[in-house]
Design a protein around this motif. Structure first.
Motif, mmCIF file in Angstrom:
data_model
loop_
_atom_site.group_PDB
_atom_site.id
_atom_site.type_symbol
_atom_site.label_atom_id
_atom_site.label_comp_id
_atom_site.label_asym_id
_atom_site.label_seq_id
_atom_site.Cartn_x
_atom_site.Cartn_y
_atom_site.Cartn_z
ATOM 1 N N GLY A 214 11.679 -47.946 32.536
ATOM 2 C CA GLY A 214 10.764 -48.754 31.748
ATOM 3 C C GLY A 214 10.714 -50.177 32.274
ATOM 4 O O GLY A 214 11.576 -50.597 33.049
ATOM 5 N N VAL A 215 9.709 -50.921 31.865
ATOM 6 C CA VAL A 215 9.573 -52.317 32.276
ATOM 7 C C VAL A 215 9.314 -53.177 31.041
ATOM 8 O O VAL A 215 8.806 -52.690 30.029
ATOM 9 C CB VAL A 215 8.431 -52.514 33.296
ATOM 10 N N SER A 216 9.669 -54.455 31.164
ATOM 11 C CA SER A 216 9.451 -55.376 30.059
ATOM 12 C C SER A 216 9.266 -56.787 30.595
ATOM 13 O O SER A 216 9.865 -57.158 31.604
ATOM 14 C CB SER A 216 10.645 -55.334 29.106
ATOM 15 N N VAL A 217 8.436 -57.557 29.903
ATOM 16 C CA VAL A 217 8.194 -58.954 30.246
ATOM 17 C C VAL A 217 8.266 -59.755 28.948
ATOM 18 O O VAL A 217 7.682 -59.360 27.944
ATOM 19 C CB VAL A 217 6.813 -59.140 30.920
ATOM 20 N N THR B 77 19.441 -41.483 36.051
ATOM 21 C CA THR B 77 19.700 -42.850 35.612
ATOM 22 C C THR B 77 18.616 -43.292 34.646
ATOM 23 O O THR B 77 17.445 -43.032 34.875
ATOM 24 C CB THR B 77 19.690 -43.810 36.826
ATOM 25 N N MET B 78 19.033 -43.958 33.579
ATOM 26 C CA MET B 78 18.084 -44.636 32.695
ATOM 27 C C MET B 78 18.108 -46.104 33.087
ATOM 28 O O MET B 78 19.182 -46.685 33.258
ATOM 29 C CB MET B 78 18.497 -44.498 31.228
ATOM 30 N N ALA B 79 16.925 -46.702 33.240
ATOM 31 C CA ALA B 79 16.866 -48.098 33.664
ATOM 32 C C ALA B 79 15.675 -48.797 33.041
ATOM 33 O O ALA B 79 14.657 -48.179 32.744
ATOM 34 C CB ALA B 79 16.772 -48.180 35.185
ATOM 35 N N MET B 80 15.831 -50.103 32.868
ATOM 36 C CA MET B 80 14.732 -50.935 32.404
ATOM 37 C C MET B 80 14.721 -52.186 33.268
ATOM 38 O O MET B 80 15.753 -52.816 33.480
ATOM 39 C CB MET B 80 14.897 -51.298 30.939
ATOM 40 N N LEU B 81 13.540 -52.531 33.769
ATOM 41 C CA LEU B 81 13.364 -53.651 34.679
ATOM 42 C C LEU B 81 12.668 -54.796 33.950
ATOM 43 O O LEU B 81 11.693 -54.574 33.231
ATOM 44 C CB LEU B 81 12.524 -53.190 35.877
ATOM 45 N N PHE B 82 13.168 -56.019 34.151
ATOM 46 C CA PHE B 82 12.632 -57.205 33.480
ATOM 47 C C PHE B 82 12.209 -58.245 34.504
ATOM 48 O O PHE B 82 12.855 -58.389 35.544
ATOM 49 C CB PHE B 82 13.703 -57.860 32.585
ATOM 50 N N TRP B 83 11.167 -58.974 34.187
ATOM 51 C CA TRP B 83 10.759 -60.147 34.974
ATOM 52 C C TRP B 83 11.285 -61.353 34.219
ATOM 53 O O TRP B 83 10.919 -61.592 33.075
ATOM 54 C CB TRP B 83 9.241 -60.196 35.098
ATOM 55 N N ILE B 84 12.165 -62.154 34.843
ATOM 56 C CA ILE B 84 12.868 -63.209 34.103
ATOM 57 C C ILE B 84 12.419 -64.617 34.467
ATOM 58 O O ILE B 84 13.015 -65.579 34.015
ATOM 59 C CB ILE B 84 14.393 -63.086 34.277
ATOM 60 N N SER B 85 11.395 -64.754 35.272
ATOM 61 C CA SER B 85 10.917 -66.072 35.658
ATOM 62 C C SER B 85 9.717 -66.471 34.791
ATOM 63 O O SER B 85 8.894 -65.631 34.450
ATOM 64 C CB SER B 85 10.487 -66.051 37.127
#
Length: 124
Positions: A52-55, A92-100
């Motif tokens: 998953g992804v999140s911003v 694998t379960m993973a979540m990617l974030f944009w932190i800038s």
């Protein structure tokens, strides 16, 4: 032929799975990307790879900007799924974030950071 699909079964959507990921997962950061991972273990089995992804709404008030970054992150995963699975494992379960707080200028910038994140994990 490589599998460039991102089917519904691979999407991390369930609240239970996301809660488990945040409780038991491990964090990694590289550049403007941060990822939380939960690998398959005997006491915490992961049946299928989920991503998953999140911003953050804090950095990007407009949904247009958040959705653009999420699209870029999903596209990075879709194109480099083999590298991701090789680095982090098949189940694998993973979540990617944009932190800038800054919008990425182009897709190639995000892609380069995603590849470096995967390669940094491979070295560990």
């Amino acid at each position: 032929m490589q599998n460039f699909r991102y089917p519904k079964e691979e999407k991390l959507k369930k609240t239970i799975e996301i809660t488990l990921l945040f409780e038991k997962g491990k964090w990694r950061t590289h550049g403007n990307l941060r990822i939380i991972l939960l690998k398959d273990k005997p006491n915490l089995p992961v049946e299928v790879s989920k991503f998953g992804v999140s911003v953050s709404k804090r950095y990007f008030k407009k949904a247009v900007h958040r959705n653009r970054i999420k699209r870029l992150l999903r596209e990075c995963y879709r194109l480099h799924k083999d590298l991701f699975k090789e680095s982090f494992g098949e189940k694998t379960m993973a979540m990617l974030f944009w932190i800038s707080p800054e919008l990425p200028q182009k897709f190639q910038d995000v892609e380069a950071q995603f590849i470096k994140l995967c390669q940094a994990q491979k070295k560990q």
